[in-house]
Design a protein around this motif. Structure first.
Motif, PDB file in Angstrom:
ATOM      1  N   UNK A 154       0.851  -1.193   0.000  1.00 42.79           N
ATOM      2  CA  UNK A 154       0.000   0.000   0.000  1.00 42.79           C
ATOM      3  C   UNK A 154       0.885   1.241   0.000  1.00 42.79           C
ATOM      4  N   UNK A 155       0.749   2.041  -1.029  1.00 50.85           N
ATOM      5  CA  UNK A 155       1.591   3.233  -1.165  1.00 50.85           C
ATOM      6  C   UNK A 155       1.415   4.171   0.014  1.00 50.85           C
ATOM      7  N   UNK A 156       0.190   4.246   0.547  1.00 53.49           N
ATOM      8  CA  UNK A 156      -0.061   5.149   1.669  1.00 53.49           C
ATOM      9  C   UNK A 156       0.763   4.749   2.899  1.00 53.49           C
ATOM     10  N   UNK A 157       0.969   3.426   3.084  1.00 54.80           N
ATOM     11  CA  UNK A 157       1.779   2.979   4.215  1.00 54.80           C
ATOM     12  C   UNK A 157       3.223   3.451   4.078  1.00 54.80           C
ATOM     13  N   UNK A 158       3.739   3.427   2.853  1.00 55.86           N
ATOM     14  CA  UNK A 158       5.104   3.902   2.626  1.00 55.86           C
ATOM     15  C   UNK A 158       5.220   5.378   2.972  1.00 55.86           C
ATOM     16  N   UNK A 159       4.265   6.170   2.499  1.00 50.81           N
ATOM     17  CA  UNK A 159       4.313   7.606   2.759  1.00 50.81           C
ATOM     18  C   UNK A 159       4.266   7.885   4.258  1.00 50.81           C
ATOM     19  N   UNK A 160       3.451   7.126   4.975  1.00 53.20           N
ATOM     20  CA  UNK A 160       3.342   7.311   6.422  1.00 53.20           C
ATOM     21  C   UNK A 160       4.677   7.116   7.108  1.00 53.20           C
ATOM     22  N   UNK A 161       5.477   6.189   6.600  1.00 50.83           N
ATOM     23  CA  UNK A 161       6.735   5.849   7.270  1.00 50.83           C
ATOM     24  C   UNK A 161       7.904   6.738   6.874  1.00 50.83           C
ATOM     25  N   UNK A 162       7.798   7.459   5.783  1.00 49.94           N
ATOM     26  CA  UNK A 162       8.905   8.334   5.408  1.00 49.94           C
ATOM     27  C   UNK A 162       8.612   9.800   5.683  1.00 49.94           C
ATOM     28  N   UNK A 163       7.392  10.121   6.094  1.00 46.28           N
ATOM     29  CA  UNK A 163       7.071  11.525   6.314  1.00 46.28           C
ATOM     30  C   UNK A 163       7.707  12.016   7.604  1.00 46.28           C
ATOM     31  N   UNK A 164       7.842  13.310   7.700  1.00 45.59           N
ATOM     32  CA  UNK A 164       8.465  13.912   8.872  1.00 45.59           C
ATOM     33  C   UNK A 164       9.828  14.479   8.534  1.00 45.59           C
ATOM     34  N   UNK A 165      10.601  14.747   9.559  1.00 45.38           N
ATOM     35  CA  UNK A 165      11.892  15.397   9.384  1.00 45.38           C
ATOM     36  C   UNK A 165      12.988  14.433   8.985  1.00 45.38           C
TER      37      UNK A 165
ATOM     38  N   UNK B 269      18.538  13.022   4.231  1.00 39.88           N
ATOM     39  CA  UNK B 269      19.874  12.816   3.681  1.00 39.88           C
ATOM     40  C   UNK B 269      19.939  11.677   2.670  1.00 39.88           C
ATOM     41  N   UNK B 270      18.827  11.033   2.399  1.00 40.98           N
ATOM     42  CA  UNK B 270      18.807   9.923   1.440  1.00 40.98           C
ATOM     43  C   UNK B 270      18.973  10.462   0.029  1.00 40.98           C
ATOM     44  N   UNK B 271      19.916   9.866  -0.716  1.00 40.00           N
ATOM     45  CA  UNK B 271      20.145  10.309  -2.087  1.00 40.00           C
ATOM     46  C   UNK B 271      19.717   9.266  -3.113  1.00 40.00           C
ATOM     47  N   UNK B 272      19.489   8.017  -2.692  1.00 37.37           N
ATOM     48  CA  UNK B 272      19.069   6.966  -3.609  1.00 37.37           C
ATOM     49  C   UNK B 272      17.922   6.184  -2.988  1.00 37.37           C
ATOM     50  N   UNK B 273      16.800   6.098  -3.721  1.00 39.28           N
ATOM     51  CA  UNK B 273      15.608   5.437  -3.205  1.00 39.28           C
ATOM     52  C   UNK B 273      15.036   4.533  -4.279  1.00 39.28           C
ATOM     53  N   UNK B 274      14.921   3.237  -3.942  1.00 33.76           N
ATOM     54  CA  UNK B 274      14.407   2.231  -4.870  1.00 33.76           C
ATOM     55  C   UNK B 274      13.233   1.551  -4.186  1.00 33.76           C
ATOM     56  N   UNK B 275      12.031   1.635  -4.778  1.00 32.04           N
ATOM     57  CA  UNK B 275      10.850   1.103  -4.118  1.00 32.04           C
ATOM     58  C   UNK B 275       9.975   0.370  -5.125  1.00 32.04           C
ATOM     59  N   UNK B 276       9.395  -0.733  -4.668  1.00 30.77           N
ATOM     60  CA  UNK B 276       8.424  -1.481  -5.465  1.00 30.77           C
ATOM     61  C   UNK B 276       7.052  -1.301  -4.825  1.00 30.77           C
ATOM     62  N   UNK B 277       6.090  -0.781  -5.611  1.00 31.31           N
ATOM     63  CA  UNK B 277       4.746  -0.492  -5.126  1.00 31.31           C
ATOM     64  C   UNK B 277       3.720  -1.305  -5.902  1.00 31.31           C
ATOM     65  N   UNK B 278       2.501  -1.344  -5.354  1.00 40.05           N
ATOM     66  CA  UNK B 278       1.386  -1.956  -6.072  1.00 40.05           C
ATOM     67  C   UNK B 278       0.585  -0.918  -6.855  1.00 40.05           C
ATOM     68  N   UNK B 279       0.558   0.306  -6.371  1.00 36.84           N
ATOM     69  CA  UNK B 279      -0.149   1.394  -7.043  1.00 36.84           C
ATOM     70  C   UNK B 279       0.740   2.628  -7.061  1.00 36.84           C
TER      71      UNK B 279
END
Length: 501
Positions: A309-320, A324-334
């Motif tokens: 669930x894309x919304x779950x991912x957003x919940x876990x990365x939001x905030x301060x 410093x992450x410069x590379x992000x690789x993610x597999x989503x369903x939507x």
């Protein structure tokens, strides 16, 4: 003087190093082609030894080949242990004979007297391999003598154990820190018991640099010592609480690369401060549920994860955190523009963003169906498949048409790859209408907003756009059933070097 004599052996060694180390026929031909090649090729020809000490029967008995074949194996082992060959051995692989190898096993039978004759013969001579660096053992039984032999191998730096157990009737003394091995891997089978693990106490804490274990660390905390110099850690995270993992992971304060498998954390658990766990963490590969554990680490630069669930991912990365992450690789369903916006807003320093959206049913990629083909826009492409209906509103097209106008893009972005993958493209028999975006215009708009952008890969199932700064025009390719799998393979090649989760 022949040509081989005029080239230093060190240079020939570098050249032969490009040959696959398992390609023995090639090394044999090289060694026989010229006398000068014999001393150069011999270290490669005899660098690896493989032993099949027995076959495991359906009832668990150890089966041996006929006596004549056992004698042949013992004579061959004597050759490998000779003074001229043994020092050349760098790796050793020990595993039972698999039933699907195609070999005739009808004459293999159990031996109640000496079922371990081949395995014992190898371990009794293992110290002859003074240059042995890597030992991989699968589904063998360990005794105290065999463990002791491992501690006497001066060059051993990698030990990989899979499905190994203690021999019946044996007891392994967990003498502390007898194995000075920088690289250790431990995989268990369904019959292994993490509570009976005796390997961790045997490891020299200061020597260990890489640890791979499929025992859930949260369940083996009592058997894990502090390993202050482990830089790469791979382990299972299976529905443990953050406090359980905090205790276990705190034993590895120097971890820079963390790879986790399993079902992640309890989603309703309170997450502790990640900086106290991994103060120098640089790369994380694993479940999205655990992301809050590590995003607070200011040293974290690279993340690979997957999320249903894309919304779950957003919940876990939001905030301060995650700034410093410069590379992000993610597999989503939507994936839609809203989700994309939230990802890039929470990760503003990205230089590399790789998104895969995997769908199992192509029907889910369309929003509506028309019955009259004349209602299809003139600039749309119809795939020409059999059907009375025409599916429209192709979601990847809609996404790419809006991509250049999203509210925010990381200004330092250099590599962007977005791909929809359909695992069952042939499931629908209706006509499909889709828009092919103007990728050249999109590229120019993206480069204007991200001046450092030098690579684009945009895959919409029916079409793909690839551009690098070395190929200024870019290429647009429409997919058909014939070249769909070719494109899928190319997408996999793009991520060579990333972990498969």
């Amino acid at each position: 003087m022949g040509f081989p004599d005029r080239v230093p052996n060190e240079l020939w060694g570098e050249i032969l190093g490009n040959v696959n180390e398992h390609d023995r026929p090639t090394f044999q031909k090289i060694s026989l082609s010229c006398p000068a090649f014999l001393p150069v090729s011999r270290p490669f020809l005899f660098s690896a030894i493989r032993l099949t000490p027995y076959r495991i029967g359906n009832d668990g008995d150890l089966l041996l080949p006929p006596p004549a074949e056992v004698d042949r194996h013992l004579k061959r082992l004597e050759f490998w242990c000779s003074s001229k060959i043994a020092p050349l051995v760098r790796s050793c692989l020990i595993h039972p004979l698999d039933s699907y190898t195609g070999r005739d096993v009808s004459k293999w039978s159990s031996s109640t007297d000496t079922p371990n004759i081949l395995l014992d013969s190898l371990f009794q001579r293992l110290d002859h391999f003074t240059g042995l660096q890597r030992l991989h053992a699968s589904r063998i039984h360990f005794t105290q003598a065999r463990v002791d032999m491992l501690s006497h191998l001066p060059k051993l730096f990698e030990l990989h154990l899979s499905g190994c157990a203690v021999a019946p009737g044996e007891h392994i003394e967990t003498s502390p820190h007898v194995l000075r091995i920088p690289n250790f891997s431990l995989c268990h089978d369904s019959k292994s018991d993490p509570a009976d693990n005796y390997w961790f106490p045997l490891l020299q804490p200061d020597q260990l640099r890489v640890l791979r274990s499929d025992f859930a660390l949260g369940r083996t905390t009592d058997t894990i010592s502090s390993f202050p110099n482990v830089q790469t850690l791979e382990a299972i995270m299976h529905r443990q609480t953050p406090s359980q993992y905090s205790r276990a992971l705190s034993n590895f304060p120097a971890v820079r690369i963390l790879k986790l498998w399993g079902k992640g954390l309890h989603t309703d658990a309170v997450v502790p401060d990640a900086v106290a766990i991994f103060p120098v963490l640089e790369e994380y590969y694993g479940p999205h549920e655990a992301l809050p554990l590590f995003l607070a680490a200011t040293t974290l630069r690279r993340v690979q994860t997957k999320c249903a669930r894309s919304e779950d991912l957003v919940t876990r990365i939001q905030g301060k955190h995650g700034r410093n992450i410069i590379s992000f690789n993610v597999e989503l369903k939507t994936l839609n523009v809203t989700i994309f916006n939230k990802i890039v807003e929470h990760l503003p320093q990205l230089t590399e963003l790789l998104i895969t959206c995997g769908v199992s049913n192509l029907d889910s990629m369309f929003t509506r169906v028309v019955y009259d083909a004349r209602k299809v826009p003139k600039d749309a492409v119809v795939d020409g498949r059999f059907g009375d209906e025409v599916r429209m509103g192709f979601k990847p097209s809609t996404f790419f048409l809006k991509l250049a106008d999203v509210p925010f893009l990381p200004p330092a972005l250099e590599r962007l790859a977005i791909s929809w993958d359909c695992y069952n493209q042939e499931s629908c028999f209706e006509l499909s209408a889709y828009m092919v975006p103007d990728f050249s215009q999109m590229r120019d708009a993206l480069v204007a907003r991200c001046p450092g952008l030098n690579w684009l890969w945009l895959n919409g199932i029916y079409f793909r756009f690839e551009w690098r700064d070395s190929m200024p025009d870019g290429t647009v390719k429409e997919f058909t059933a014939k070249n769909f799998m070719d494109a899928y393979v190319q997408w996999g090649e793009i991520f060579y070097g990333w972990e498969v989760l």
